[in-house]
Write an enzyme that holds these catalytic residues in place. Structure first.
Site, PDB file in Angstrom:
ATOM      1  N   ARG A  71       0.850  -1.207   0.000  1.00 33.27           N
ATOM      2  CA  ARG A  71       0.000   0.000   0.000  1.00 33.27           C
ATOM      3  C   ARG A  71       0.882   1.252   0.000  1.00 33.27           C
ATOM      4  O   ARG A  71       1.452   1.641   1.023  1.00 33.27           O
ATOM      5  CB  ARG A  71      -0.910   0.009   1.224  1.00 33.27           C
ATOM      6  CG  ARG A  71      -1.679   1.293   1.403  1.00 33.27           C
ATOM      7  CD  ARG A  71      -2.748   1.485   0.389  1.00 33.27           C
ATOM      8  NE  ARG A  71      -3.790   0.458   0.467  1.00 33.27           N
ATOM      9  CZ  ARG A  71      -4.775   0.380  -0.418  1.00 33.27           C
ATOM     10  NH1 ARG A  71      -4.815   1.212  -1.430  1.00 33.27           N
ATOM     11  NH2 ARG A  71      -5.689  -0.551  -0.305  1.00 33.27           N
ATOM     12  N   ARG A  94       1.158  -6.665  -9.697  1.00 37.14           N
ATOM     13  CA  ARG A  94       1.612  -6.104  -8.413  1.00 37.14           C
ATOM     14  C   ARG A  94       1.589  -7.137  -7.287  1.00 37.14           C
ATOM     15  O   ARG A  94       2.041  -6.855  -6.175  1.00 37.14           O
ATOM     16  CB  ARG A  94       0.780  -4.891  -8.019  1.00 37.14           C
ATOM     17  CG  ARG A  94      -0.681  -5.204  -7.717  1.00 37.14           C
ATOM     18  CD  ARG A  94      -1.385  -3.993  -7.116  1.00 37.14           C
ATOM     19  NE  ARG A  94      -2.793  -4.305  -6.827  1.00 37.14           N
ATOM     20  CZ  ARG A  94      -3.561  -3.549  -6.053  1.00 37.14           C
ATOM     21  NH1 ARG A  94      -3.088  -2.460  -5.485  1.00 37.14           N
ATOM     22  NH2 ARG A  94      -4.828  -3.889  -5.835  1.00 37.14           N
ATOM     23  N   HIS A 163       0.583   3.543 -10.599  1.00 36.89           N
ATOM     24  CA  HIS A 163      -0.421   4.053  -9.645  1.00 36.89           C
ATOM     25  C   HIS A 163       0.282   4.795  -8.495  1.00 36.89           C
ATOM     26  O   HIS A 163       0.196   4.379  -7.329  1.00 36.89           O
ATOM     27  CB  HIS A 163      -1.192   2.834  -9.141  1.00 36.89           C
ATOM     28  CG  HIS A 163      -2.410   3.104  -8.322  1.00 36.89           C
ATOM     29  ND1 HIS A 163      -2.403   3.801  -7.137  1.00 36.89           N
ATOM     30  CD2 HIS A 163      -3.699   2.708  -8.489  1.00 36.89           C
ATOM     31  CE1 HIS A 163      -3.627   3.828  -6.635  1.00 36.89           C
ATOM     32  NE2 HIS A 163      -4.423   3.202  -7.423  1.00 36.89           N
ATOM     33  N   GLU A 268      -1.865   9.161 -11.042  1.00 40.63           N
ATOM     34  CA  GLU A 268      -1.505   7.911 -11.701  1.00 40.63           C
ATOM     35  C   GLU A 268      -1.488   8.096 -13.219  1.00 40.63           C
ATOM     36  O   GLU A 268      -2.328   8.832 -13.766  1.00 40.63           O
ATOM     37  CB  GLU A 268      -2.521   6.838 -11.313  1.00 40.63           C
ATOM     38  CG  GLU A 268      -2.762   6.744  -9.809  1.00 40.63           C
ATOM     39  CD  GLU A 268      -4.099   6.100  -9.475  1.00 40.63           C
ATOM     40  OE1 GLU A 268      -4.727   6.508  -8.475  1.00 40.63           O
ATOM     41  OE2 GLU A 268      -4.527   5.192 -10.216  1.00 40.63           O
TER      42      GLU A 268
HETATM   43  O1  TA6 Z   1      -6.837   4.515  -8.641  1.00 37.88           O
HETATM   44  C1  TA6 Z   1      -7.845   4.757  -7.710  1.00 37.88           C
HETATM   45  C2  TA6 Z   1      -8.414   3.420  -7.258  1.00 37.88           C
HETATM   46  O2  TA6 Z   1      -8.979   2.719  -8.316  1.00 37.88           O
HETATM   47  C3  TA6 Z   1      -9.402   3.712  -6.127  1.00 37.88           C
HETATM   48  O3  TA6 Z   1     -10.683   3.303  -6.491  1.00 37.88           O
HETATM   49  C4  TA6 Z   1      -8.838   2.950  -4.931  1.00 37.88           C
HETATM   50  O4  TA6 Z   1      -9.507   1.732  -4.761  1.00 37.88           O
HETATM   51  C5  TA6 Z   1      -7.376   2.800  -5.305  1.00 37.88           C
HETATM   52  O5  TA6 Z   1      -7.383   2.606  -6.710  1.00 37.88           O
HETATM   53  C6  TA6 Z   1      -6.658   1.751  -4.526  1.00 37.88           C
HETATM   54  O6  TA6 Z   1      -6.956   0.504  -5.045  1.00 37.88           O
HETATM   55  P1  TA6 Z   1      -6.424  -0.768  -4.217  1.00 37.88           P
HETATM   56  O7  TA6 Z   1      -6.887  -1.958  -4.955  1.00 37.88           O
HETATM   57  O8  TA6 Z   1      -4.932  -0.639  -4.157  1.00 37.88           O
HETATM   58  O9  TA6 Z   1      -7.044  -0.610  -2.857  1.00 37.88           O
END
Ligand code: TA6
Length: 296
Positions: A71, A94, A163, A268
């Site tokens: 994260r 990932r 991201h 991103e």
């Molecule tokens: O890029 C934004 C997003 O799609 C949000 O909706 C949020 O869920 C974020 O990605 C994080 O995604 P993850 O799967 O890492 O929790």
């Protein structure tokens, strides 16, 4: 791990160490900066220029374990973006150990690392056989390239995205420039992906924000009044820019600690939604992102 036997080491530039959760990571030192990249997900978790705060946000509650995403940092999103029935969101790249296939220390002091996603992974995931490399160049900037080659006899349809989670001093004192006039899909709250027009020359985050800007090929600048820093996100071969902050309202998993929304924003770069890509057999795509900073 006895790192002296680990390939990819370069004395004084790249050390391979045991990171959180016992996962291997490359620790990079240059005259300008330091960086860390886990082989798990080829995940850049740290980039910091000398005399500057870290550029990337990493959650204090992040997990570091097989099959789970880290994260923060720069999740490499491939071959799908967002949720997918029967699978974890944001693709399998990932969640997978990559190989550190090549390293180099350049004469200008920069360091290059090439990570390779084992082709077996796409086969196991029932995807067309794909050769995926992630090239990270560390200098006074952080340059990243996600190179995807379709080595199968069939078309490869996919989404890709770097991201990036940026560290900011206080999200309420940040503005994001370069998006005015673009259309975006609003995914926050109950907006349901409605298509809207960005009217603001400077986007400020004052609530849950989850926007997929489409046909967005330009650079974006993040202005952080607390750190007195501007971050420039330059990119090529990318038609989508995503801006995300969960604020206090998006339900987050427990790998994102309470209050951390105040110190991060995602900007991103990739090709998602209506900008998704299709490669014919033998074709390649090269998503490139370069992150640089300056005084505000
Ligand atoms: O890029 C934004 C997003 O799609 C949000 O909706 C949020 O869920 C974020 O990605 C994080 O995604 P993850 O799967 O890492 O929790």
């Amino acid at each position: 791990m006895n790192s002296s036997f680990f390939p990819g080491q370069i004395a004084g530039r790249i050390a391979i160490a045991t990171g959180s959760g016992g996962l291997p990571k490359a620790v990079v030192t240059t005259p300008f900066s330091t960086a860390e990249i886990y082989l798990h997900g080829a995940h850049v978790t740290c980039f910091q220029k000398r005399d500057e705060p870290p550029l990337l946000f990493l959650s204090q509650a992040s997990r570091f374990s097989a099959g789970e995403p880290i994260r923060g940092g720069v999740p490499v999103i491939f071959p799908w973006f967002g949720p997918r029935t029967g699978a974890l969101a944001h693709g399998f790249a990932r969640l997978t150990p990559w190989e550190l296939s090549k390293t180099a220390a350049e004469a200008d002091g920069s360091v290059r690392l090439i990570f390779t996603l084992p082709e077996s992974v796409s086969v196991q995931a029932n995807w067309p056989v794909t050769r995926v490399n992630f090239i990270v160049t560390v200098s006074d900037k952080l340059a990243m390239e996600l190179a995807v080659a379709n080595v199968s006899p069939e078309d490869l349809g996919f989404e890709n995205c770097l991201h990036t989670y940026f560290a900011v001093g206080d999200i309420t004192r940040v503005s994001i420039c370069g998006l005015q006039g673009l259309h975006y899909l609003d995914k926050a709250g109950d907006a349901g992906g409605a298509r809207k027009l960005e009217a603001e020359p400077e986007l400020r985050i004052t609530r849950e924000t989850n926007r997929v800007y489409v046909n967005a090929t330009g650079a974006v600048e993040i202005r952080d009044e607390t750190f007195r820093r501007k971050i420039v996100v330059e990119k090529s071969n990318s038609a989508s820019t995503v801006v995300w902050n969960p604020w206090t309202t998006q339900k987050m998993p427990d790998d994102f600690a309470a209050g951390e929304y105040q110190r991060m924003v995602c900007v991103e770069s990739g090709n998602v939604a209506e900008n998704r890509l299709t490669l014919a057999p033998g074709q390649t795509s090269n998503l490139k992102v370069t992150l640089s900073t300056g005084a505000l």
